[in-house]
Motif scaffolding. Structure first.
Motif, mmCIF file in Angstrom:
data_model
loop_
_atom_site.group_PDB
_atom_site.id
_atom_site.type_symbol
_atom_site.label_atom_id
_atom_site.label_comp_id
_atom_site.label_asym_id
_atom_site.label_seq_id
_atom_site.Cartn_x
_atom_site.Cartn_y
_atom_site.Cartn_z
ATOM 1 N N GLU A 1 21.907 149.326 -24.818
ATOM 2 C CA GLU A 1 20.480 149.368 -25.125
ATOM 3 C C GLU A 1 19.915 148.029 -25.610
ATOM 4 O OE1 GLU A 1 20.016 152.513 -27.913
ATOM 5 O OE2 GLU A 1 20.934 151.460 -29.590
ATOM 6 N N ARG A 2 20.765 147.008 -25.741
ATOM 7 C CA ARG A 2 20.284 145.720 -26.232
ATOM 8 C C ARG A 2 20.491 144.569 -25.251
ATOM 9 N NH1 ARG A 2 19.261 145.278 -31.848
ATOM 10 N NH2 ARG A 2 19.337 147.341 -32.819
ATOM 11 N N ARG A 3 21.264 144.770 -24.206
ATOM 12 C CA ARG A 3 21.518 143.702 -23.239
ATOM 13 C C ARG A 3 21.218 144.226 -21.834
ATOM 14 N NH1 ARG A 3 24.480 139.076 -24.591
ATOM 15 N NH2 ARG A 3 24.061 138.598 -22.398
ATOM 16 N N ALA A 4 19.951 144.121 -21.456
ATOM 17 C CA ALA A 4 19.522 144.622 -20.143
ATOM 18 C C ALA A 4 20.231 143.898 -19.006
ATOM 19 C CB ALA A 4 18.007 144.471 -20.004
ATOM 20 N N ASP A 5 20.670 142.660 -19.251
ATOM 21 C CA ASP A 5 21.368 141.907 -18.205
ATOM 22 C C ASP A 5 22.770 142.435 -17.953
ATOM 23 O OD1 ASP A 5 21.993 140.954 -20.856
ATOM 24 O OD2 ASP A 5 23.101 139.323 -19.910
ATOM 25 N N ALA A 6 23.360 143.075 -18.965
ATOM 26 C CA ALA A 6 24.741 143.539 -18.848
ATOM 27 C C ALA A 6 24.848 145.034 -18.581
ATOM 28 C CB ALA A 6 25.515 143.199 -20.122
ATOM 29 N N ALA A 7 23.824 145.803 -18.937
ATOM 30 C CA ALA A 7 23.896 147.257 -18.817
ATOM 31 C C ALA A 7 24.144 147.751 -17.393
ATOM 32 C CB ALA A 7 22.633 147.894 -19.398
ATOM 33 N N PRO A 8 23.559 147.135 -16.330
ATOM 34 C CA PRO A 8 23.784 147.681 -14.977
ATOM 35 C C PRO A 8 25.251 147.742 -14.576
ATOM 36 C CG PRO A 8 21.904 146.206 -14.953
ATOM 37 C CD PRO A 8 22.541 146.065 -16.310
ATOM 38 N N GLY A 9 26.075 146.846 -15.086
ATOM 39 C CA GLY A 9 27.483 146.828 -14.727
ATOM 40 C C GLY A 9 28.267 148.006 -15.250
ATOM 41 N N PHE B 1 23.903 150.020 -33.676
ATOM 42 C CA PHE B 1 23.731 151.264 -32.936
ATOM 43 C C PHE B 1 22.935 152.275 -33.750
ATOM 44 C CE2 PHE B 1 25.414 155.586 -32.117
ATOM 45 C CZ PHE B 1 24.762 155.791 -30.908
ATOM 46 N N ARG B 2 23.266 152.410 -35.026
ATOM 47 C CA ARG B 2 22.596 153.384 -35.877
ATOM 48 C C ARG B 2 21.092 153.108 -35.970
ATOM 49 N NH1 ARG B 2 24.936 156.339 -40.113
ATOM 50 N NH2 ARG B 2 26.666 154.857 -40.256
ATOM 51 N N SER B 3 20.723 151.833 -35.965
ATOM 52 C CA SER B 3 19.319 151.462 -36.170
ATOM 53 C C SER B 3 18.435 151.774 -34.974
ATOM 54 C CB SER B 3 19.223 149.970 -36.513
ATOM 55 O OG SER B 3 19.595 149.168 -35.397
ATOM 56 N N GLY B 4 19.023 152.070 -33.824
ATOM 57 C CA GLY B 4 18.234 152.446 -32.658
ATOM 58 C C GLY B 4 17.884 151.264 -31.782
ATOM 59 N N PRO B 5 17.261 151.544 -30.636
ATOM 60 C CA PRO B 5 16.972 150.479 -29.670
ATOM 61 C C PRO B 5 15.895 149.527 -30.183
ATOM 62 C CG PRO B 5 15.918 152.514 -28.991
ATOM 63 C CD PRO B 5 16.788 152.860 -30.167
ATOM 64 N N PRO B 6 16.014 148.246 -29.859
ATOM 65 C CA PRO B 6 14.939 147.299 -30.209
ATOM 66 C C PRO B 6 13.697 147.586 -29.384
ATOM 67 C CG PRO B 6 16.562 146.237 -28.806
ATOM 68 C CD PRO B 6 17.114 147.598 -29.121
ATOM 69 N N VAL B 7 12.582 147.017 -29.798
ATOM 70 C CA VAL B 7 11.297 147.337 -29.162
ATOM 71 C C VAL B 7 11.265 146.938 -27.687
ATOM 72 C CG1 VAL B 7 9.978 147.268 -31.287
ATOM 73 C CG2 VAL B 7 10.318 145.149 -29.992
ATOM 74 N N PHE B 8 12.067 145.953 -27.288
ATOM 75 C CA PHE B 8 12.049 145.494 -25.898
ATOM 76 C C PHE B 8 12.973 146.311 -25.000
ATOM 77 C CE2 PHE B 8 15.084 142.857 -28.275
ATOM 78 C CZ PHE B 8 16.255 143.115 -27.570
ATOM 79 N N SER B 9 13.687 147.270 -25.559
ATOM 80 C CA SER B 9 14.636 148.058 -24.785
ATOM 81 C C SER B 9 13.926 149.166 -24.019
ATOM 82 C CB SER B 9 15.688 148.670 -25.713
ATOM 83 O OG SER B 9 16.509 149.598 -25.024
#
Length: 214
Positions: free
Chosen positions: A43-51, A80-88
């Motif tokens: 939820e924090r690295r959009a560049d890595a999540a697709p893999g 993780f506990r704090s939830g997704p950042p606003v850009f996620s």
């Protein structure tokens, strides 16, 4: 409106914190540290999540996840506990609930049921029903595409979901929605499901997807 994803996020964070960084999980080859790093980059690295899903991109995802796994474990659990950042993507209204209710439930059980002395625990009725509503699609795309037999997944109240090749021998699997969800994700060996069907069909299914010991 109930927010099952948020409740499961907090439950999973508590389980990760209590287990420590080196505990086993039901994710093959992953410790709790690896799982925590996976949850953070998802939820924090959009560049890595697709893999996570696309094999051609898995190498980059693995490198990013490995780098995150080197961070202090408490930091990972806290992120993780704090939830997704606003850009996620997961910060969009409704996205967390739609995409993560099952994700976080399964991973919480990955931590809980990896212990040798695990025991089933009750799932709140509303959350159990939310899992059941998601089962038809998951059964089709997670279990049905790997199963050599026709699956009939039965709720204790008599409702049923079918998946797998039409015309193939039928195997009936009965249990709570939580365990049926775990079966579709390949965690069937750590469930209390009841499996019925022709012995050769059950054996064929066992080779494709883990089943509980009978």
């Amino acid at each position: 409106m109930s927010n099952h994803a948020l409740a499961e996020r907090h439950r999973l964070a508590e389980l990760l914190a209590a287990a420590g960084p080196d505990a086993p999980t039901l994710c093959a080859g992953w410790t709790t540290r690896d799982l925590a790093a996976h949850l953070v980059i998802r939820e924090r690295r959009a560049d890595a999540a697709p893999g996570i899903r696309v094999g051609a991109l898995a190498g980059w995802t693995h490198r990013v996840q490995s780098a995150y796994a080197e961070r202090p474990y408490d930091e990972l659990v806290g992120l993780f506990r704090s939830g997704p950042p606003v850009f996620s993507f997961f910060a969009l209204p409704g996205a967390d609930e739609a995409a993560n209710t099952v994700e976080y439930f399964v991973h919480a059980e990955d931590v809980l049921r990896a212990a040798d002395d695990w025991t089933p625990h009750p799932v709140p009725p509303g959350r159990s029903e939310a899992l059941w509503r998601r089962l038809p699609l998951l059964a089709r795309f997670e279990a049905g595409r790997r199963s050599p037999v026709r699956l009939e997944l039965h709720h204790p109240d008599g409702r049923a979901v079918t998946a797998g090749p039409t015309g193939a021998p039928v195997v009936r699997i009965t249990g709570e929605p939580a365990d049926l969800i775990l079966f579709t994700y390949g965690r069937g060996a750590r469930t209390t499901l009841t499996v019925d069907g022709p012995s050769d069909a059950v054996e064929a299914l066992r080779h494709a997807l883990p089943l509980p010991l009978q």
